[in-house]
Design a protein around this motif. Structure first.
Motif, PDB file in Angstrom:
ATOM      1  N   PRO A 100      35.285   0.253  -3.604  1.00 52.88           N
ATOM      2  CA  PRO A 100      35.226   1.478  -2.785  1.00 52.88           C
ATOM      3  C   PRO A 100      36.266   1.544  -1.677  1.00 52.88           C
ATOM      4  N   VAL A 101      36.719   0.378  -1.165  1.00 51.21           N
ATOM      5  CA  VAL A 101      37.674   0.394  -0.062  1.00 51.21           C
ATOM      6  C   VAL A 101      38.966   1.100  -0.453  1.00 51.21           C
ATOM      7  N   THR A 102      39.306   1.083  -1.746  1.00 52.33           N
ATOM      8  CA  THR A 102      40.554   1.712  -2.175  1.00 52.33           C
ATOM      9  C   THR A 102      40.443   3.238  -2.201  1.00 52.33           C
ATOM     10  N   GLN A 103      39.236   3.767  -2.061  1.00 50.66           N
ATOM     11  CA  GLN A 103      39.091   5.229  -1.964  1.00 50.66           C
ATOM     12  C   GLN A 103      39.559   5.741  -0.607  1.00 50.66           C
ATOM     13  N   LYS A 104      39.358   4.932   0.418  1.00 51.53           N
ATOM     14  CA  LYS A 104      39.793   5.314   1.770  1.00 51.53           C
ATOM     15  C   LYS A 104      41.233   4.904   2.021  1.00 51.53           C
ATOM     16  N   TRP A 105      41.623   3.766   1.455  1.00 53.09           N
ATOM     17  CA  TRP A 105      42.996   3.269   1.591  1.00 53.09           C
ATOM     18  C   TRP A 105      43.570   3.069   0.192  1.00 53.09           C
ATOM     19  N   LEU A 163      46.005  -5.800   2.193  1.00 56.57           N
ATOM     20  CA  LEU A 163      45.579  -6.308   3.494  1.00 56.57           C
ATOM     21  C   LEU A 163      45.019  -5.157   4.319  1.00 56.57           C
ATOM     22  N   TYR A 164      43.820  -5.328   4.833  1.00 56.72           N
ATOM     23  CA  TYR A 164      43.156  -4.340   5.686  1.00 56.72           C
ATOM     24  C   TYR A 164      43.006  -4.982   7.059  1.00 56.72           C
ATOM     25  N   SER A 165      43.746  -4.466   8.056  1.00 54.24           N
ATOM     26  CA  SER A 165      43.845  -5.233   9.285  1.00 54.24           C
ATOM     27  C   SER A 165      44.288  -4.372  10.452  1.00 54.24           C
ATOM     28  N   LEU A 166      44.559  -5.044  11.551  1.00 56.41           N
ATOM     29  CA  LEU A 166      45.011  -4.462  12.803  1.00 56.41           C
ATOM     30  C   LEU A 166      45.777  -5.574  13.513  1.00 56.41           C
ATOM     31  N   PRO A 167      46.854  -5.267  14.249  1.00 61.82           N
ATOM     32  CA  PRO A 167      47.632  -6.342  14.883  1.00 61.82           C
ATOM     33  C   PRO A 167      46.958  -6.931  16.127  1.00 61.82           C
ATOM     34  N   THR A 168      45.820  -7.587  15.902  1.00 55.70           N
ATOM     35  CA  THR A 168      45.111  -8.362  16.918  1.00 55.70           C
ATOM     36  C   THR A 168      45.347  -9.840  16.612  1.00 55.70           C
ATOM     37  N   PRO A 169      44.924 -10.763  17.491  1.00 58.32           N
ATOM     38  CA  PRO A 169      45.137 -12.182  17.178  1.00 58.32           C
ATOM     39  C   PRO A 169      44.566 -12.612  15.829  1.00 58.32           C
ATOM     40  N   VAL A 200      43.452  -0.564   9.802  1.00 54.13           N
ATOM     41  CA  VAL A 200      42.046  -0.249  10.042  1.00 54.13           C
ATOM     42  C   VAL A 200      41.940   0.139  11.516  1.00 54.13           C
ATOM     43  N   SER A 201      41.854   1.421  11.795  1.00 57.62           N
ATOM     44  CA  SER A 201      41.902   1.910  13.171  1.00 57.62           C
ATOM     45  C   SER A 201      40.533   1.834  13.826  1.00 57.62           C
ATOM     46  N   PHE A 202      40.443   1.048  14.888  1.00 58.62           N
ATOM     47  CA  PHE A 202      39.193   0.995  15.636  1.00 58.62           C
ATOM     48  C   PHE A 202      38.999   2.279  16.446  1.00 58.62           C
ATOM     49  N   ASP A 203      40.092   2.970  16.766  1.00 58.33           N
ATOM     50  CA  ASP A 203      39.982   4.217  17.523  1.00 58.33           C
ATOM     51  C   ASP A 203      39.185   5.261  16.762  1.00 58.33           C
ATOM     52  N   SER A 204      39.277   5.237  15.444  1.00 55.70           N
ATOM     53  CA  SER A 204      38.520   6.185  14.622  1.00 55.70           C
ATOM     54  C   SER A 204      37.361   5.506  13.887  1.00 55.70           C
ATOM     55  N   ASN A 205      37.021   4.278  14.320  1.00 59.26           N
ATOM     56  CA  ASN A 205      35.884   3.538  13.760  1.00 59.26           C
ATOM     57  C   ASN A 205      36.011   3.302  12.256  1.00 59.26           C
ATOM     58  N   ASP A 206      37.236   3.077  11.805  1.00 60.87           N
ATOM     59  CA  ASP A 206      37.428   2.772  10.390  1.00 60.87           C
ATOM     60  C   ASP A 206      36.609   1.567   9.949  1.00 60.87           C
ATOM     61  N   GLN A 207      36.431   0.617  10.877  1.00 58.47           N
ATOM     62  CA  GLN A 207      35.739  -0.624  10.525  1.00 58.47           C
ATOM     63  C   GLN A 207      34.252  -0.397  10.238  1.00 58.47           C
ATOM     64  N   LEU A 208      33.742   0.770  10.626  1.00 55.63           N
ATOM     65  CA  LEU A 208      32.334   1.098  10.389  1.00 55.63           C
ATOM     66  C   LEU A 208      32.137   2.025   9.190  1.00 55.63           C
ATOM     67  N   SER A 209      33.223   2.379   8.531  1.00 55.25           N
ATOM     68  CA  SER A 209      33.127   3.280   7.383  1.00 55.25           C
ATOM     69  C   SER A 209      32.465   2.562   6.206  1.00 55.25           C
ATOM     70  N   PRO A 210      31.758   3.297   5.357  1.00 51.44           N
ATOM     71  CA  PRO A 210      31.133   2.666   4.184  1.00 51.44           C
ATOM     72  C   PRO A 210      32.151   1.951   3.304  1.00 51.44           C
ATOM     73  N   GLU A 211      33.348   2.508   3.219  1.00 50.68           N
ATOM     74  CA  GLU A 211      34.372   1.884   2.370  1.00 50.68           C
ATOM     75  C   GLU A 211      34.760   0.507   2.903  1.00 50.68           C
ATOM     76  N   PHE A 212      34.958   0.407   4.232  1.00 48.92           N
ATOM     77  CA  PHE A 212      35.339  -0.900   4.769  1.00 48.92           C
ATOM     78  C   PHE A 212      34.168  -1.863   4.739  1.00 48.92           C
ATOM     79  N   LEU A 213      32.971  -1.374   5.028  1.00 44.41           N
ATOM     80  CA  LEU A 213      31.792  -2.241   5.002  1.00 44.41           C
ATOM     81  C   LEU A 213      31.512  -2.777   3.605  1.00 44.41           C
ATOM     82  N   SER A 214      31.975  -2.066   2.583  1.00 45.46           N
ATOM     83  CA  SER A 214      31.804  -2.580   1.221  1.00 45.46           C
ATOM     84  C   SER A 214      32.666  -3.820   0.999  1.00 45.46           C
TER      85      SER A 214
END
Length: 234
Positions: free
Chosen positions: A8-13, A23-29, A50-64
């Motif tokens: 499912p993650v590939t439906q959003k990305w 790679l699904y990520s953000l430039p954090t440590p 994966v933008s935390f500003d838009s809560n991408d990390q909480l989307s069903p696709e990422f949670l899958s």
């Protein structure tokens, strides 16, 4: 046989290059550990922000992909047995990529375990402690009148920095002359502590010269310089 389209993650990305590791990520440590590792090994990959500003990390696709809603995570179309492999937790990903490429992790069994122990040292100590110090020094916690929580994390961060400085007194890298996943795990956090968190003066970073020497060498690696900005923020 499963393909990337079954995840499912590939439906959003959507994957523009489905033959490459995703790679699904953000430039954090934690995020740049994996992008640096990928740049160091030369393994083809496709990064997705994966933008935390838009809560991408909480989307069903990422949670899958990662039910713990943290970055980074990967989806490798060419996993073990030729099957796609989904994986989260940066330390686990570093170990997987080292095994997949045969790079940056000693083949000798004892040296492999010693490298892994320093990886776990970062996962269990440096990351959590530096992260809490960042909260109390830079983010919402800085407004707390009671400075005891901040000072507790300052003291523990200094202790961990001394462990690293002592280790590097007579070594080029954590494991000696060989650059490994232990360095890739540890130094983005040290870099972040004195850079983004602005806590260098607070922890008296100048008292750890061996650590600073190695950090400077780390920062000058071309793969590190590229990896620190991947995925690019938009």
């Amino acid at each position: 046989m499963r393909t990337l389209n079954d995840f499912p993650v590939t439906q959003k990305w959507p994957a523009q290059h489905p033959d490459r590791l995703q790679l699904y990520s953000l430039p954090t440590p934690n995020g740049v550990k994996v992008s640096i590792m990928l740049e160091e090994t030369g393994l083809p990959y496709e990064p997705h922000l994966v933008s935390f500003d838009s809560n991408d990390q909480l989307s069903p696709e990422f949670l899958s992909l990662n039910p713990n809603n943290k970055i980074p995570a990967i989806l490798d179309p060419n996993g073990p047995g030729g099957q796609p492999l989904a994986l989260f937790e940066s330390g686990a990903i570093l170990l997987y990529l080292a095994d997949k490429t045969g790079q940056l992790l000693p083949q000798d069994a004892a040296a492999r375990y010693h490298t892994t122990q320093w990886l776990m040292f970062q996962m269990g100590g440096i990351g959590p402690m530096f992260g809490q110090l960042g909260f109390f020094h830079k983010f919402a916690g800085k407004d707390y009148e009671d400075k005891r929580p901040r000072d507790r994390y300052v003291a523990e961060s200094r202790r961990l920095l001394k462990v690293l400085d002592d280790r590097l007194q007579d070594r080029s890298w954590i494991m000696g002359e060989d650059y490994t996943i232990a360095d890739i795990a540890i130094f983005p956090w040290v870099n972040n502590l004195i850079g983004f968190y602005g806590a260098g003066e607070l922890v008296h970073i100048d008292q750890f010269p061996h650590l600073l020497r190695t950090l400077d060498t780390f920062r000058n690696r071309p793969a590190v310089q590229r990896g620190l900005t991947i995925p690019a923020r938009v």
